[in-house]
Structures are given as C-alpha cells and as structure tokens.
Design an enzyme around this catalytic site. Sequence first.
Site, PDB file in Angstrom:
ATOM      1  N   THR A  59     -10.614  -1.086 -11.675  1.00 12.97           N
ATOM      2  CA  THR A  59     -11.408  -2.069 -11.163  1.00 12.97           C
ATOM      3  C   THR A  59     -11.842  -1.730  -9.751  1.00 12.97           C
ATOM      4  OG1 THR A  59      -9.409  -3.011  -9.809  1.00 12.97           O
ATOM      5  CG2 THR A  59     -10.044  -3.814 -12.158  1.00 12.97           C
ATOM      6  N   ARG A 107      -4.773  12.744 -10.636  1.00 17.20           N
ATOM      7  CA  ARG A 107      -3.439  12.598 -11.235  1.00 17.20           C
ATOM      8  C   ARG A 107      -3.340  12.448 -12.461  1.00 17.20           C
ATOM      9  NH1 ARG A 107      -1.057   8.969  -7.549  1.00 17.20           N
ATOM     10  NH2 ARG A 107      -1.803   7.433  -8.962  1.00 17.20           N
ATOM     11  N   ARG A 108      -4.350  11.511 -12.900  1.00 17.02           N
ATOM     12  CA  ARG A 108      -4.120  11.452 -14.358  1.00 17.02           C
ATOM     13  C   ARG A 108      -4.804  12.459 -15.439  1.00 17.02           C
ATOM     14  NH1 ARG A 108      -6.456   6.834 -12.327  1.00 17.02           N
ATOM     15  NH2 ARG A 108      -8.680   7.270 -13.303  1.00 17.02           N
ATOM     16  N   ALA A 119       0.883  -1.121  -0.030  1.00 19.19           N
ATOM     17  CA  ALA A 119      -0.226  -0.067   0.074  1.00 19.19           C
ATOM     18  C   ALA A 119       0.834   1.238   0.016  1.00 19.19           C
ATOM     19  CB  ALA A 119      -0.887  -0.046   1.147  1.00 19.19           C
ATOM     20  N   ARG A 120       0.310   2.185  -0.774  1.00 22.15           N
ATOM     21  CA  ARG A 120       1.149   3.683  -0.875  1.00 22.15           C
ATOM     22  C   ARG A 120       2.547   3.492  -0.997  1.00 22.15           C
ATOM     23  NH1 ARG A 120      -2.196   7.535  -1.791  1.00 22.15           N
ATOM     24  NH2 ARG A 120      -3.901   7.075  -0.700  1.00 22.15           N
ATOM     25  N   SER A 121       3.040   2.417  -1.881  1.00 19.08           N
ATOM     26  CA  SER A 121       4.513   2.153  -2.303  1.00 19.08           C
ATOM     27  C   SER A 121       4.576   2.989  -3.680  1.00 19.08           C
ATOM     28  CB  SER A 121       4.906   0.680  -2.540  1.00 19.08           C
ATOM     29  OG  SER A 121       3.998  -0.023  -3.542  1.00 19.08           O
ATOM     30  N   GLY A 122       3.818   3.573  -4.238  1.00 13.19           N
ATOM     31  CA  GLY A 122       4.160   4.254  -5.364  1.00 13.19           C
ATOM     32  C   GLY A 122       3.745   3.381  -6.905  1.00 13.19           C
ATOM     33  N   HIS A 168      -6.565   9.271  -7.302  1.00 14.84           N
ATOM     34  CA  HIS A 168      -5.919   8.768  -8.459  1.00 14.84           C
ATOM     35  C   HIS A 168      -6.471   9.392  -9.866  1.00 14.84           C
ATOM     36  CE1 HIS A 168      -4.142   4.540  -7.131  1.00 14.84           C
ATOM     37  NE2 HIS A 168      -4.265   5.416  -6.301  1.00 14.84           N
TER      38      HIS A 168
END
Lengths: 178, 178, 178
Positions: free
Chosen positions: B37, B55-56, B13-16, B52
């Site tokens: 998903t 950011r995109r 989790a939250r590892s990029g 998310h």
Amino acid sequence: MTEQAITLVIGGARSGKSSFAERLAEDSGKKLYYIATAEAHDAEMAARIADHQKRREDRWITIQEPLDLARVVSETAATDRVILVDCLTLWLSNIMCRDGDVEAYCEDLLAALKNIKGPVIFVANEVGLGIVPENKMARDFRDDAGRLNQAVARLAHDVHFMAAGLSLCMKRDGNPQQ
Amino acid sequence: MTEQAITLVIGGARSGKSSFAERLAEDSGKKLYYIATAEAHDAEMAARIADHQKRREDRWITIQEPLDLARVVSETAATDRVILVDCLTLWLSNIMCRDGDVEAYCEDLLAALKNIKGPVIFVANEVGLGIVPENKMARDFRDDAGRLNQAVARLAHDVHFMAAGLSLCMKRDGNPQQ
Amino acid sequence: MTEQAITLVIGGARSGKSSFAERLAEDSGKKLYYIATAEAHDAEMAARIADHQKRREDRWITIQEPLDLARVVSETAATDRVILVDCLTLWLSNIMCRDGDVEAYCEDLLAALKNIKGPVIFVANEVGLGIVPENKMARDFRDDAGRLNQAVARLAHDVHFMAAGLSLCMKRDGNPQQ
C-alpha cells in the site's frame, strides 16, 4: 541466569523497566555492576539519575559510560558478576547527539555480546508505538532504536515487555513465546 | 493456516512486523502475493520500500495498490495463494491524504474479508500508545487506525502483537488469549 | 471477581479498553456504576463521551467526577455493586489542568483503594511507548501516568493490556504473569 545469558527488558517510559531489571540482577546472587548511559545535561535529567541511584543504594558498583558500551561491557563482564546496562535508548541518543556512526557502534556492541564472559541485562525503551513523529531526526531515532532492540533481542536468552510495572515474557531461555 | 484464515500482525515502527508476516506466509507453502500500500512520495519512503522489496526477492509477486484494497484483495485471494497486505495503516493514511471516505473504504474491506477465497495476512501499526497528539488530524488518524485494527482483529483467526522482532499471540484459531 | 477485587485495564487510544472493562463489569452480575472522569471541554470530547454513553445505555448508573475520585469511589463501592472508573489518565489530566497536587490526589486514591468495600475496575491509557515528547508538560504527564499505572497495578488483582480490542493478561488473581 546462565553464565553468559543476555536479557533484554523493553517497555515505555515509567513502565518499571529499571526496577524489574534490578530485581532480576539482584536475584542472581552475583556482584552487581550498573552501567549508566545517562548524562545529566539538565536539572530534569539529573533528578531522574539521582532517583535511580537512590534506589540502588550501595549494593551496586556504578560505571558511567555514555558511548563506549562495547568496551566497558566486555571489560566488566565476568561469571561472578551481573551487568545491568540502563539504557540502550539513551546510549543511541548519545551517539546521535555527537553525530556518531550509529551502525558502527551497534555492530561493535553486538560483536562484543557474542563473546561476553558473563551475564548482561539491557534496559531499552520501545518508542515506536505512537503516531509517526513529524521531524525526520525523531523518525530516524525510532527506526534505529527499533532495529537495535531487534538485534539485541535476537542474541538475548530472555526478553521481557513491561507495562505498569508488570512484565510479559516474549522470549525465555532462547525460545520465542508463540 | 486454514483456507480462508485472516491473520493480523500489529506492532510499532521497526518492531519486525513485516519480517514476521513474511515468514508466516512463506511457511504456508502457498504462492506468495504481496500487496504493497506504500507510495514513494519522497526519497525516505522510496528507500524503505526498496529495503522491503530486497528482502522478499523473487519469491513474491508484488502488487502496488494504495487505495482499492477491497477489490484487489478479493480478486487476488485463492486457496493456493497467501496474500500479505503491508500495511493497513499506510492504506488509511493514503485514504485520508486524498480526503477519501475512511468509513466507506473500511466497510468495503471488511465486507470483502467476510467472503474471501483464501488466506490473507495484514500488517498494521499500533499508533495509540504515545501521548495524545497535539494536532486534530493525527488524533483522528490514530482513532481510525485503532478502530480499523479492532475490526480486522474481530474477523481474524490469529492476531500477533510485535515488539523487538518477537511476537505475543493475542488470538489463536479464533480464540482470544485470556 | 472477588468482593474487593481491583482490576486495571490499560492500553492505547481506541484499543478497546472501555468495551472490555464494561464486559468484565457486566459479567459480574452486580449493579453497574460508571464513574466518568471526562469533561466535555469541546465538541470533539463531547462526541467521544456521547459515544461511550450510548453503548452503556440504561443498564448503568453514571456519576460524573473529574477530580475527587477517592471520595466518590469509596462512597459508591459496595459488595453488590461493581464500579468502572473511565479513565485514570483523564483524571490525571484534570488535576494537572487545575494545577492540582498530583501526588496528593494519587495518594488519597491509593489509600481509599486499600479499604474499598467492593470491586472497582479502572481504565487507564498507556502513553509512554512513543518518542519522548518535546514539551516538558507532556513529559511530566507521561511520567505521572506511568507511575500511577504502576501503583494501581500493584494493588490490582488483575491487570490487562489491550491492543486491537484484545487483551493480554499481565496479572491474574494477584499473581504477575511470568
């Protein structure tokens, strides 16, 4: 280790992070400063702290600071010293236990690191590789810990991932391994 | 990235993972398709999805598909497109929550990948590096997630393990790192 | 694989540790001995054991030993054999479930490994990369598992970290990767 180098050592519980970070610091030949973020709330924690201190003996000057890392790291840093902060994850936990503003504390620390006067080695736990925790506070904690690790890793010159006392280098001299 | 390359990005989790996968996709110069998903069951999940998406921005075409990945990935794939599936672990969770046949869904996806018409990047969580969970469903989930990660990694040309926003390459151009 | 080489394969649940270790053993061309530490306490565990045995077929001689690893490994080791111990983490769990002296068992095993007469491959779980467990016994277990992994890794010639069926080499021919 260059003058203002930042190093991040991440890994699981009992993965050898602290020992590895201490060796890095001792190999620098600089004066050794240990900033301990742990607080001895109970006997278990006190035993863990005593175990860490015993290993470091008298070669280190130890500063206990559960919260105000930005200030203490800034004031302690110098070109002839190396600072070991052990660890970022307990620091985060200390802030959350006091209902502190995690984002503000992290911003202060990152700002301090951008103007640091000497090398600092951070130890941090990677806590995100298990099953999603059932309670919300644990989920928030692992999100915050992961975000903090990423932010420090971005500033770091060297990042090491530890397991079984061994390291995998993820970033060296500012260059991510590819 | 070759025409039918499959890439797997795993980590905690939250590892990029997502940011890293997005950069891989954007570097390809192809049209960007994002297959999400995740389902917004609650405010926490909705906030994560919004984070998310923000950011995109508009550079991506987003398709929401909680279950039928095999069909949607097959239909979307093309040589001038790159598909980012984020993430396999939530997809598995969606199947289990509906009492779906995990094995059948996984077989369908793997069969689709063998005949895929363009590059696909999968993001997945590694969830097996903590203490054995006390409840049976969580143990089954981490077994299924581990098996799925292994199966996709076997088909993948490149596999990256993420921590603190940095990657370790475990497989490159079809060759496992040794 | 040299005559007395010790190998450690660590990783999460369903990360492909056992399959990888079996391939290492089979590639040695030596007689194959499998020391299983698992005990079938329930149907779930029995299914997992049967699954592992099915993969190994008849090429292996299997010895079941939940506790006395030091003796069984010593007695089985020989230059024309390779021993696969699967796994150290279940062995630790077996000792703890019987209120055994973990430290004494570990010391006996490490002493035996220093005088071993043939190659041994150990499989072990890395369990320290999740959130701190809420119950004390789980915390003790992950501390003990981490310490044992470090101790075996120190003696090992090769250490591999597994995820998604792929390995990252952390130590090769006695040299830690840097």
